[in-house]
Design a protein around this motif. Structure first.
Motif, PDB file in Angstrom:
ATOM      1  N   SER A 233       2.372   1.634  -3.348  1.00 20.90           N
ATOM      2  CA  SER A 233       1.357   2.070  -4.300  1.00 20.90           C
ATOM      3  C   SER A 233       1.133   3.572  -4.181  1.00 20.90           C
ATOM      4  O   SER A 233       1.036   4.278  -5.192  1.00 20.90           O
ATOM      5  CB  SER A 233       0.057   1.301  -4.040  1.00 20.90           C
ATOM      6  N   ARG A 234       1.037   4.068  -2.926  1.00 15.34           N
ATOM      7  CA  ARG A 234       0.892   5.522  -2.729  1.00 15.34           C
ATOM      8  C   ARG A 234       2.122   6.254  -3.260  1.00 15.34           C
ATOM      9  O   ARG A 234       2.011   7.296  -3.909  1.00 15.34           O
ATOM     10  CB  ARG A 234       0.688   5.830  -1.242  1.00 15.34           C
ATOM     11  N   SER A 235       3.301   5.707  -3.010  1.00 20.56           N
ATOM     12  CA  SER A 235       4.549   6.316  -3.490  1.00 20.56           C
ATOM     13  C   SER A 235       4.570   6.334  -5.012  1.00 20.56           C
ATOM     14  O   SER A 235       4.965   7.328  -5.630  1.00 20.56           O
ATOM     15  CB  SER A 235       5.747   5.539  -2.940  1.00 20.56           C
ATOM     16  N   GLU A 236       4.099   5.227  -5.630  1.00 15.85           N
ATOM     17  CA  GLU A 236       4.050   5.168  -7.096  1.00 15.85           C
ATOM     18  C   GLU A 236       3.092   6.224  -7.645  1.00 15.85           C
ATOM     19  O   GLU A 236       3.393   6.911  -8.629  1.00 15.85           O
ATOM     20  CB  GLU A 236       3.627   3.776  -7.559  1.00 15.85           C
ATOM     21  N   THR A 237       1.937   6.372  -6.973  1.00 15.19           N
ATOM     22  CA  THR A 237       0.965   7.387  -7.412  1.00 15.19           C
ATOM     23  C   THR A 237       1.579   8.779  -7.305  1.00 15.19           C
ATOM     24  O   THR A 237       1.457   9.598  -8.222  1.00 15.19           O
ATOM     25  CB  THR A 237      -0.319   7.297  -6.556  1.00 15.19           C
ATOM     26  N   ASN A 238       2.241   9.034  -6.183  1.00 15.72           N
ATOM     27  CA  ASN A 238       2.906  10.331  -6.005  1.00 15.72           C
ATOM     28  C   ASN A 238       3.986  10.553  -7.059  1.00 15.72           C
ATOM     29  O   ASN A 238       4.107  11.655  -7.616  1.00 15.72           O
ATOM     30  CB  ASN A 238       3.501  10.452  -4.604  1.00 15.72           C
ATOM     31  N   ASN A 239       4.762   9.514  -7.324  1.00 17.44           N
ATOM     32  CA  ASN A 239       5.821   9.629  -8.332  1.00 17.44           C
ATOM     33  C   ASN A 239       5.236   9.840  -9.723  1.00 17.44           C
ATOM     34  O   ASN A 239       5.756  10.627 -10.511  1.00 17.44           O
ATOM     35  CB  ASN A 239       6.715   8.383  -8.316  1.00 17.44           C
ATOM     36  N   THR A 240       4.134   9.139 -10.024  1.00 18.69           N
ATOM     37  CA  THR A 240       3.482   9.305 -11.321  1.00 18.69           C
ATOM     38  C   THR A 240       2.981  10.737 -11.474  1.00 18.69           C
ATOM     39  O   THR A 240       3.154  11.359 -12.535  1.00 18.69           O
ATOM     40  CB  THR A 240       2.306   8.315 -11.459  1.00 18.69           C
ATOM     41  N   THR A 241       2.394  11.279 -10.407  1.00 16.44           N
ATOM     42  CA  THR A 241       1.926  12.667 -10.431  1.00 16.44           C
ATOM     43  C   THR A 241       3.098  13.622 -10.616  1.00 16.44           C
ATOM     44  O   THR A 241       3.034  14.553 -11.426  1.00 16.44           O
ATOM     45  CB  THR A 241       1.167  13.000  -9.129  1.00 16.44           C
TER      46      THR A 241
ATOM     47  N   SER B 159       0.837  -1.196   0.000  1.00 19.70           N
ATOM     48  CA  SER B 159       0.000   0.000   0.000  1.00 19.70           C
ATOM     49  C   SER B 159       0.874   1.249   0.000  1.00 19.70           C
ATOM     50  O   SER B 159       0.608   2.225  -0.724  1.00 19.70           O
ATOM     51  CB  SER B 159      -0.918  -0.020   1.220  1.00 19.70           C
ATOM     52  N   LYS B 160       1.903   1.232   0.820  1.00 18.24           N
ATOM     53  CA  LYS B 160       2.844   2.358   0.888  1.00 18.24           C
ATOM     54  C   LYS B 160       3.524   2.561  -0.461  1.00 18.24           C
ATOM     55  O   LYS B 160       3.638   3.701  -0.953  1.00 18.24           O
ATOM     56  CB  LYS B 160       3.882   2.080   1.984  1.00 18.24           C
TER      57      LYS B 160
END
Length: 127
Positions: free
Chosen positions: A32-40, A29-30
């Motif tokens: 995944s959130r990091s990936e979302t932040n990095n994608t943004t 989960s962590k």
């Protein structure tokens, strides 16, 4: 007793596996959130790069236009300088011609005065 021991051991292993699974899920989960932040962040950086590229291209276009305008102005200035020199040469030629005409007029006036004096002298001698 052996079955109870194995059952107890298996339960302990299951509990450890459950804890490991929960930790892995939390880490997933962590991540995944990091990936979302990095994608943004990557999308924002790409947009920023595109904006900067557009601004750079616009500045390059303006620079080329300014250089072109400067070249046109330089050509006009060169042409005006040539025209000025031609006019100055023409003025000098006209001044020389005017000086020559003045000198001729002065010479002609002197000759005319001399001829007039001679005519008067001849007229007196005739009378």
């Amino acid at each position: 007793a052996d079955i109870e021991e194995r059952l107890s051991k298996t339960l302990a292993e299951m509990e450890t596996m459950n804890k490991n699974l929960e930790a892995s899920e939390a880490e997933l989960s962590k991540l995944s959130r990091s990936e979302t932040n990095n994608t943004t962040a990557i999308a924002e950086l790409k947009q920023s790069l595109e904006d900067e590229t557009r601004a750079k291209l616009a500045l390059q276009t303006r620079l080329r236009q300014a250089e072109s305008e400067r070249e046109v102005a330089k050509d006009q200035l060169d042409e005006e300088e040539q025209n000025k020199q031609a006019l100055e040469k023409h003025v000098q030629t006209l001044q020389q011609q005017m000086d020559a005409v003045k000198a001729k007029v002065a010479t002609d006036a002197e000759q005319l005065d001399a001829l007039e004096d001679m005519r008067k002298k001849l007229q007196r001698e005739k009378d």
